[in-house]
Design an enzyme around this catalytic site. Structure first.
Site, PDB file in Angstrom:
ATOM      1  N   SER A  16       0.887  -1.390  -0.013  1.00  0.00           N
ATOM      2  CA  SER A  16      -0.004  -0.022   0.165  1.00  0.00           C
ATOM      3  C   SER A  16       0.907   1.188   0.057  1.00  0.00           C
ATOM      4  O   SER A  16       0.552   2.370  -0.689  1.00  0.00           O
ATOM      5  CB  SER A  16      -0.989   0.021   1.097  1.00  0.00           C
ATOM      6  N   ASN A  17       2.085   1.247   0.464  1.00  0.00           N
ATOM      7  CA  ASN A  17       3.062   2.586   0.601  1.00  0.00           C
ATOM      8  C   ASN A  17       3.151   2.457  -0.876  1.00  0.00           C
ATOM      9  O   ASN A  17       3.690   3.793  -1.279  1.00  0.00           O
ATOM     10  CB  ASN A  17       4.124   2.214   1.514  1.00  0.00           C
ATOM     11  N   ARG A  79      21.562 -13.853   2.586  1.00  0.00           N
ATOM     12  CA  ARG A  79      21.064 -12.487   2.876  1.00  0.00           C
ATOM     13  C   ARG A  79      22.022 -11.552   2.104  1.00  0.00           C
ATOM     14  O   ARG A  79      21.761 -10.504   1.286  1.00  0.00           O
ATOM     15  CB  ARG A  79      20.961 -12.167   4.190  1.00  0.00           C
ATOM     16  N   ILE A 106      16.161  -7.845   6.721  1.00  0.00           N
ATOM     17  CA  ILE A 106      16.948  -6.830   7.264  1.00  0.00           C
ATOM     18  C   ILE A 106      17.952  -6.495   6.178  1.00  0.00           C
ATOM     19  O   ILE A 106      18.658  -7.545   5.714  1.00  0.00           O
ATOM     20  CB  ILE A 106      17.805  -6.937   8.628  1.00  0.00           C
ATOM     21  N   ASN A 121      13.512   4.057   5.090  1.00  0.00           N
ATOM     22  CA  ASN A 121      12.413   3.025   5.255  1.00  0.00           C
ATOM     23  C   ASN A 121      11.476   3.961   5.930  1.00  0.00           C
ATOM     24  O   ASN A 121      11.753   4.923   6.567  1.00  0.00           O
ATOM     25  CB  ASN A 121      13.270   2.003   6.566  1.00  0.00           C
ATOM     26  N   HIS A 123       8.651   3.140   9.474  1.00  0.00           N
ATOM     27  CA  HIS A 123       8.340   2.239  10.454  1.00  0.00           C
ATOM     28  C   HIS A 123       7.075   2.888  11.221  1.00  0.00           C
ATOM     29  O   HIS A 123       6.933   4.031  11.207  1.00  0.00           O
ATOM     30  CB  HIS A 123       9.310   2.266  11.556  1.00  0.00           C
ATOM     31  N   ASP A 165      16.138   0.169  12.421  1.00  0.00           N
ATOM     32  CA  ASP A 165      15.041   1.334  12.861  1.00  0.00           C
ATOM     33  C   ASP A 165      15.624   2.429  13.566  1.00  0.00           C
ATOM     34  O   ASP A 165      14.651   3.195  14.015  1.00  0.00           O
ATOM     35  CB  ASP A 165      13.788   0.825  13.442  1.00  0.00           C
ATOM     36  N   LEU A 192      -2.644   5.204   7.123  1.00  0.00           N
ATOM     37  CA  LEU A 192      -3.200   6.282   6.287  1.00  0.00           C
ATOM     38  C   LEU A 192      -1.976   7.558   6.307  1.00  0.00           C
ATOM     39  O   LEU A 192      -1.840   8.292   5.482  1.00  0.00           O
ATOM     40  CB  LEU A 192      -4.481   6.833   6.866  1.00  0.00           C
ATOM     41  N   GLU A 194       1.154   7.226   7.170  1.00  0.00           N
ATOM     42  CA  GLU A 194       2.197   6.687   6.246  1.00  0.00           C
ATOM     43  C   GLU A 194       2.265   6.872   4.923  1.00  0.00           C
ATOM     44  O   GLU A 194       3.215   7.510   4.082  1.00  0.00           O
ATOM     45  CB  GLU A 194       2.438   5.094   6.354  1.00  0.00           C
TER      46      GLU A 194
HETATM   47  C1  GRF Z   1       3.734  -0.671   6.830  1.00  0.00           C
HETATM   48  O1  GRF Z   1       2.918  -0.339   8.189  1.00  0.00           O
HETATM   49  C2  GRF Z   1       5.262  -0.022   6.951  1.00  0.00           C
HETATM   50  O2  GRF Z   1       5.380   1.258   7.958  1.00  0.00           O
HETATM   51  C3  GRF Z   1       5.951  -1.405   7.532  1.00  0.00           C
HETATM   52  O3  GRF Z   1       5.335  -2.388   6.949  1.00  0.00           O
HETATM   53  C4  GRF Z   1       4.063  -2.071   6.506  1.00  0.00           C
HETATM   54  C5  GRF Z   1       4.040  -2.257   4.849  1.00  0.00           C
HETATM   55  O4  GRF Z   1       2.571  -2.056   4.568  1.00  0.00           O
HETATM   56  N1  GRF Z   1       7.239  -1.210   7.288  1.00  0.00           N
HETATM   57  P1  GRF Z   1       2.585  -1.957   2.671  1.00  0.00           P
HETATM   58  O5  GRF Z   1       3.036  -3.470   2.250  1.00  0.00           O
HETATM   59  O6  GRF Z   1       3.180  -0.857   2.397  1.00  0.00           O
HETATM   60  O7  GRF Z   1       1.211  -2.065   2.566  1.00  0.00           O
END
Ligand code: GRF
Length: 251
Positions: A16-17, A79, A106, A121, A123, A165, A192, A194
């Site tokens: 979603s991000n 990794r 990581i 990133n 968080h 983090d 929302l 984010e």
């Molecule tokens: C988000 O809550 C982000 O902060 C965390 O993982 C989640 C990812 O959500 N790191 P999406 O895959 O972007 O929907």
């Protein structure tokens, strides 16, 4: 003419991000940046469909999450090999910033050192000292926030360093804890935020408005010169409008 900065996303799940960046670019809110590709370590992740739909190239690389290894050394090698492939993409595609968006691995020190202050990133918490780190993932973050009794949580966009983090924060947003909150309710409200904060942080970055302090503890961010904040808000309203309509549809 300014050359657009290129982003490479690393993602594992819902995406979603990632989608919020696609939408911000399509709406003309994010400027002078483009998404050059998405690296994904989970072959059925919805983020892959989102990328294909948006016409963005995908790189499916076998990851380490959920896989069994005969020793911690073998796992670490896998990794590092994964990160080496990412670095090859970074170089071959002339990537400017790597954006972690729900990426469940990581990032190795080698990757961070090879691309310093270029990996970002998000968080889903405000206080990353208390609610960040290796085991603070998914719903565990919000459950910990609720059981600690703090009044607010939120989200933090930060540079990725060797400490999980704990890299310098670029932007934070607060979200209050409400009476009767559950981890998932709080998490949904934070998500929302984010979707608004992450694109904003990247726009500030590509415009050179973010300076890491000499101590490396934090950042100086220039939100205000040339009325940047006002112009950003005016543009982002188009996204907020769509976001609120979608939210109402789901209520
Ligand atoms: C988000 O809550 C982000 O902060 C965390 O993982 C989640 C990812 O959500 N790191 P999406 O895959 O972007 O929907």
């Amino acid at each position: 003419m300014t050359l657009a900065k290129k982003l490479l996303f690393l993602a594992s799940g819902r995406g979603s991000n990632f989608q919020s960046f696609v939408d911000h670019i399509e709406l003309g809110i994010l400027r002078n940046l483009l998404i050059a590709g998405v690296v994904c370590n989970q072959n059925r992740a919805p983020v892959l469909d989102r990328a294909r739909k948006a016409g963005i190239q995908t790189f499916e690389i076998e990851g380490v999450t959920g896989k069994k290894f005969s020793s911690p050394e073998e796992r670490e090698e896998a990794r590092i090999a994964f990160d080496k492939q990412c670095l090859d993409i970074v170089k071959s595609q002339s990537i400017d910033f790597v954006v972690l968006a729900g990426f469940d691995q990581i990032v190795s020190k080698k990757f961070v050192d090879a691309f310093p202050l270029k990996i970002i990133n998000i968080h889903p918490a405000y206080d990353l000292k208390k609610f960040g780190g290796k085991n603070m993932i998914g719903s565990r973050v919000h459950e910990s926030v609720l059981s600690s009794g703090v009044e607010y949580s939120g989200c933090t966009v930060h540079f990725v360093t060797g400490k999980v983090d704990q890299g310098p924060a670029i932007l934070k947003r607060r979200v209050p804890v409400l009476p009767g909150d559950t981890g998932s309710k709080l998490g949904e409200r934070i998500l929302l935020e984010e979707h608004l904060a992450y694109p904003e942080a990247l726009q500030l970055l590509v415009e050179g408005r973010v300076l890491v302090s000499d101590s490396g503890d934090g950042c100086f961010v220039d939100f205000y010169s040339d009325n940047w904040d006002i112009f950003w808000y005016e543009r982002q309203c188009a996204y907020i409008d769509i976001q609120s309509k979608q939210k109402r549809l789901h209520e």
